[in-house]
Each structure stands twice: as C-alpha cells, then as structure tokens.
Design an enzyme around this catalytic site. Structure first.
Site, PDB file in Angstrom:
ATOM      1  N   HIS A   1      35.862  -7.450 -44.694  1.00  0.00           N
ATOM      2  CA  HIS A   1      35.169  -7.998 -43.518  1.00  0.00           C
ATOM      3  C   HIS A   1      34.319  -9.142 -44.062  1.00  0.00           C
ATOM      4  O   HIS A   1      33.290  -8.913 -44.683  1.00  0.00           O
ATOM      5  CB  HIS A   1      34.312  -6.940 -42.825  1.00  0.00           C
ATOM      6  CG  HIS A   1      33.674  -7.469 -41.571  1.00  0.00           C
ATOM      7  ND1 HIS A   1      34.069  -7.089 -40.307  1.00  0.00           N
ATOM      8  CD2 HIS A   1      32.710  -8.413 -41.384  1.00  0.00           C
ATOM      9  CE1 HIS A   1      33.367  -7.759 -39.394  1.00  0.00           C
ATOM     10  NE2 HIS A   1      32.523  -8.567 -40.035  1.00  0.00           N
TER      11      HIS A   1
ATOM     12  N   ASP B   1      42.954  -5.787 -35.006  1.00  0.00           N
ATOM     13  CA  ASP B   1      41.541  -5.394 -34.950  1.00  0.00           C
ATOM     14  C   ASP B   1      41.208  -4.782 -33.592  1.00  0.00           C
ATOM     15  O   ASP B   1      40.073  -4.878 -33.119  1.00  0.00           O
ATOM     16  CB  ASP B   1      40.607  -6.578 -35.251  1.00  0.00           C
ATOM     17  CG  ASP B   1      39.196  -6.103 -35.608  1.00  0.00           C
ATOM     18  OD1 ASP B   1      39.031  -4.921 -35.967  1.00  0.00           O
ATOM     19  OD2 ASP B   1      38.261  -6.921 -35.515  1.00  0.00           O
TER      20      ASP B   1
ATOM     21  N   HIS C   1      45.737  -4.126 -39.141  1.00  0.00           N
ATOM     22  CA  HIS C   1      44.274  -3.907 -39.018  1.00  0.00           C
ATOM     23  C   HIS C   1      44.009  -3.253 -37.665  1.00  0.00           C
ATOM     24  O   HIS C   1      44.093  -3.904 -36.624  1.00  0.00           O
ATOM     25  CB  HIS C   1      43.515  -5.236 -39.111  1.00  0.00           C
ATOM     26  CG  HIS C   1      42.021  -5.059 -39.062  1.00  0.00           C
ATOM     27  ND1 HIS C   1      41.177  -5.687 -39.948  1.00  0.00           N
ATOM     28  CD2 HIS C   1      41.209  -4.348 -38.246  1.00  0.00           C
ATOM     29  CE1 HIS C   1      39.928  -5.354 -39.671  1.00  0.00           C
ATOM     30  NE2 HIS C   1      39.921  -4.540 -38.629  1.00  0.00           N
TER      31      HIS C   1
ATOM     32  N   HIS D   1      40.759 -10.425 -40.065  1.00  0.00           N
ATOM     33  CA  HIS D   1      40.439 -11.173 -38.839  1.00  0.00           C
ATOM     34  C   HIS D   1      39.838 -12.541 -39.139  1.00  0.00           C
ATOM     35  O   HIS D   1      38.711 -12.846 -38.734  1.00  0.00           O
ATOM     36  CB  HIS D   1      39.531 -10.367 -37.896  1.00  0.00           C
ATOM     37  CG  HIS D   1      38.493  -9.506 -38.582  1.00  0.00           C
ATOM     38  ND1 HIS D   1      37.545  -9.997 -39.440  1.00  0.00           N
ATOM     39  CD2 HIS D   1      38.260  -8.173 -38.516  1.00  0.00           C
ATOM     40  CE1 HIS D   1      36.787  -9.007 -39.876  1.00  0.00           C
ATOM     41  NE2 HIS D   1      37.205  -7.895 -39.327  1.00  0.00           N
TER      42      HIS D   1
ATOM     43  N   LYS E   1      38.459  -0.865 -47.884  1.00  0.00           N
ATOM     44  CA  LYS E   1      37.789  -1.818 -46.995  1.00  0.00           C
ATOM     45  C   LYS E   1      36.371  -2.101 -47.455  1.00  0.00           C
ATOM     46  O   LYS E   1      35.578  -1.186 -47.664  1.00  0.00           O
ATOM     47  CB  LYS E   1      37.780  -1.247 -45.566  1.00  0.00           C
ATOM     48  CG  LYS E   1      37.166  -2.148 -44.515  1.00  0.00           C
ATOM     49  CD  LYS E   1      38.052  -3.325 -44.159  1.00  0.00           C
ATOM     50  CE  LYS E   1      37.352  -4.336 -43.257  1.00  0.00           C
ATOM     51  NZ  LYS E   1      37.471  -4.045 -41.848  1.00  0.00           N
TER      52      LYS E   1
ATOM     53  N   HIS F   1      41.663  -0.072 -35.422  1.00  0.00           N
ATOM     54  CA  HIS F   1      40.665   0.992 -35.291  1.00  0.00           C
ATOM     55  C   HIS F   1      41.210   2.040 -34.327  1.00  0.00           C
ATOM     56  O   HIS F   1      41.450   1.740 -33.160  1.00  0.00           O
ATOM     57  CB  HIS F   1      39.344   0.436 -34.754  1.00  0.00           C
ATOM     58  CG  HIS F   1      38.730  -0.572 -35.675  1.00  0.00           C
ATOM     59  ND1 HIS F   1      37.812  -0.234 -36.643  1.00  0.00           N
ATOM     60  CD2 HIS F   1      38.941  -1.907 -35.807  1.00  0.00           C
ATOM     61  CE1 HIS F   1      37.481  -1.315 -37.318  1.00  0.00           C
ATOM     62  NE2 HIS F   1      38.139  -2.355 -36.834  1.00  0.00           N
TER      63      HIS F   1
HETATM   64  O1  DOR Z   1      34.376  -6.304 -33.389  1.00  0.00           O
HETATM   65  C1  DOR Z   1      34.506  -5.469 -34.257  1.00  0.00           C
HETATM   66  N1  DOR Z   1      34.636  -4.154 -33.966  1.00  0.00           N
HETATM   67  N2  DOR Z   1      34.500  -5.856 -35.534  1.00  0.00           N
HETATM   68  C2  DOR Z   1      34.485  -4.971 -36.535  1.00  0.00           C
HETATM   69  O2  DOR Z   1      34.454  -5.382 -37.666  1.00  0.00           O
HETATM   70  C3  DOR Z   1      34.431  -3.520 -36.268  1.00  0.00           C
HETATM   71  C4  DOR Z   1      34.989  -3.211 -34.962  1.00  0.00           C
HETATM   72  C5  DOR Z   1      34.678  -1.805 -34.492  1.00  0.00           C
HETATM   73  O3  DOR Z   1      34.851  -0.872 -35.271  1.00  0.00           O
HETATM   74  O4  DOR Z   1      34.309  -1.630 -33.332  1.00  0.00           O
HETATM   75 ZN    ZN Z   2      38.150  -4.207 -37.644  1.00  0.00          ZN
END
Ligand code: DOR
Ligand code: ZN
Length: 368
Positions: free
Chosen positions: A143, A254, A20, A181, A106, A22
């Site tokens: 999520h 995450d 997971h 998460h 997702k 970003h």
């Molecule tokens: O804290 C988070 N940041 N939770 C999420 O689900 C998305 C992520 C983000 O893309 O910044």
């Molecule tokens: Zn995330």
C-alpha cells in the site's frame, strides 16, 4: 491476439483472476464472495481483518472460512496474504512459504488505511522479513502511501515511492514487488522504469474516474477509497500504460465492501465495492478508452505470469447487453452500495450470473 473489434457483440477471454481483493469475514464474506467466484478463478485475498492475518496459521484458518463460504459447486482458489508488522520474523515468512497457501505479504504503513493500525511503522524493522521473502521468492504487496498528515493527500503515493519504495526496490534487488492500486502518474512512471520484478495492480475506479467524481453535484462517499481518486493526468497515465500493453500492469479490483452506514457517515470509511460487476466495469473502462483488445491479457494473463501461476484454461464471455446495477445489495444485517449503483453497464457476463445475488436481494435494478 484473438480479440474481436470493439463493435463486436461478445468478448471471450480466459477466466480472469483478481490480484487484490478484500473479502472480509463472517456474514460480510458470505455476502460478497459469490460475486467474485462468479467472475474470477483466483484472488489475492487481503489480510486486513480485525485482528489482522499476521501468521500462516491465521491465513490457513481464514482460507478455510472462505472455502466454507463458497457457493455449492463453485471452483475458486483464495490466494492468501500475510499482514506485515514491525515484528514479522523470518521464520514466519518461511512458514508462510512452506504452507503453499500464502502468495504474498502485504505492507500497510501503520495508519494508512482501513485496519492498518497494526501495520508497519518503520520499514527498517522489516529487514529480516524482506530478506526471507527474497530468499523464498514471496512477493511484497505494497500500500504505497506515506501516512504523514502534513503531506497533501494527493501527493502521498509519490512521496512514498520516493522515500520508501524506490530505496526498498534497490536494496532488495531480487524481491518481487507489487505497487497495489497504483493511482498516479508518478506511480506509473516508477513501475515502468523500475527493474524487472516490479509491477502494479489497477482498480476499476481509478480507470473510470478522476477526483472530480468525488464531488460531482455533492460529496460522493461511495467513490471514496485509498488511495483516493487522483487528477485526470494521473488517470490518463494509468490508461496509457495499459494501452501500451505493458505486462507490469494487471487487474486488482481492491473491491472493499463497507456497510452503507459506515460510508454515509460524518467520517466515512475508505473503500469502493466493485466485485458485483468487476470484469464488466473494466470492460466498460477499456472500451471507453478504445483499448478493449488489451482486456484479456490485463485481466487473465499478466497477473498470473507475475505470480508464476498457470494462466486459467477455462474461458468466460462478456456480452454487449446493458443492465442496471442495483442500488444496493444485502450485506449481512446491513446494506452495500455497489460501484455504479443505479447506473447502466454495457457489458454482461455470459452465461447469466447465477448465485451472485443472495436470495431476497434488495435489488433496485436488474441483476445479470
Ligand atoms: O479504500 C480502501 N479500502 N483502501 C484500502 O487500502 C483498504 C480498503 C479496505 O479494507 O476497506
Ligand atoms: Zn486494498
């Protein structure tokens, strides 16, 4: 398990994967990607760009941008995801499956978190997509929080499970599902008692901290993520599941970078950046809980098994050798405050990380 005792100087494990992550796009992508590829062989790349990755065509184009941003000589496989909306069709799911580039879809409840406005307003509208996903065996990544502002923020995961996830898991009885998460005891209990094919990712911050850390001596925006940190009993439930060696719980950082100014703001963004030391932070958390022997399977085996992918053959070694996390890293034109900024981490990746800190990194400490 060929794991040395916890007083050992090194820990060798298969190269792990991040289930997971970003990565963002453009300059932000170029700033954070080297950290991940230094540590991980593969990562499930989240689709919440602006605009979101809602089609296979967009996922393939994004994968090319990630590949183009890889440091020279890096071997790394981005596993792409589709962002589900109320309009996602069965055909789009089949195209995603046929592309071989998309490893999951997702589900962001609309409004739950960063760039989720285009997310799902009513899971009832997902029926065709979820049936197609079941048919082609494409996992659903969730999520798991309700968005109702009247629901206490610490209860939103439990409420989502009760109202949405539990019925969904029963209705689509062969669909593989990841509760991303996981942050609560209720979430852990749900996964542990669910039918086969239900799993969860666990972040380093939810293992290292409870919600007190958000307010320790003042407001700590860099520890703010969604789902928000929970109570100590919740954190303990995550630890207990991992300590039990439960294969349904595996690594998903995450890591979610936001520019410093966007975090240190009157209305700061949710997201903790941990890619700079992801494996080392898990090692720290696991050792603290006396479960270092559980790290190799959690980091390098359970997730691959869940996704029906081969475990990596290459190995990495963690060395007990403290280093200080820089106060900031460069982030395009801005700055990024990493998890554990300015603090010491007891484990270091071996051989010394190369290419992790872009040239001219504004490092306030020593980088491994
Ligand atoms: O804290 C988070 N940041 N939770 C999420 O689900 C998305 C992520 C983000 O893309 O910044
Ligand atoms: Zn995330």
């Amino acid at each position: 398990m060929s794991v040395p005792p916890s007083d050992t100087a090194t820990l060798s494990l298969r190269r792990p994967d991040d289930w997971h992550l970003h990565l963002r796009d453009g300059a932000a992508l170029r700033a954070v990607l080297p950290f991940t590829v230094t540590r991980f062989a593969r990562a499930i790349v989240m689709p919440n760009l602006d605009p979101p990755i809602t089609t296979s065509a967009a996922a393939l184009a994004y994968r090319e941008r990630i590949r183009a941003a890889l440091p020279a000589g890096a071997r790394f496989e981005p596993l792409m995801t589709l962002y589900l909306t109320d309009e996602t069709s069965a055909e789009e799911i089949r195209r995603a499956h046929a592309s071989s580039a998309v490893a999951g879809c997702k589900l962001y409840p609309a409004g739950a978190t960063t760039h989720s406005a285009a997310g799902v307003r009513d899971v009832g509208h997902l029926q065709a997509a979820l049936e197609a996903m079941t048919e082609v065996d494409l996992p659903l990544l969730v999520h798991g929080e309700v968005v109702d502002a009247r629901v206490d923020i610490f209860e939103r995961e439990a409420r989502f499970i009760e109202q949405v996830l539990a019925p969904l898991v029963e209705r689509y009885a062969r669909l593989r599902v990841v509760l991303e998460h996981v942050s609560t005891r209720a979430g852990v209990q749900f996964v542990r008692s669910a039918r086969p094919g239900v799993a969860a990712t666990v972040t380093p911050q939810h293992l290292l901290f409870n919600r007190n850390a958000l307010f320790a001596g003042g407001l700590r925006p860099h520890l703010y993520c969604l789902p928000v940190l929970k109570s100590e009993p919740d954190r303990r439930a995550l630890i207990e599941a991992i300590a039990a060696g439960d294969a349904r719980f595996f690594l998903g950082t995450d890591s979610a970078p936001h520019a410093r100014h966007a975090k240190e703001s009157a209305c700061g963004c949710a997201g903790v950046f941990s890619a700079h030391a992801a494996l080392e932070l898990y090692a720290e958390a696991f050792e603290r809980e006396g479960m270092l022997a559980r790290l190799p399977a959690f980091a390098s085996e359970f997730g691959a098994d869940f996704y029906h992918l081969p475990r990596n053959e290459e190995r990495v070694t963690l060395e007990r050798s403290p280093w200080t996390v820089p106060a900031i890293y460069p982030f395009g034109a801005g700055e990024l405050v990493p998890l554990g900024a300015g603090e010491s981490i007891g484990w270091r990746l071996q051989p010394p990380v190369t290419g992790a800190a872009p040239a001219g990194a504004a490092a306030a400490g020593t980088s491994p």
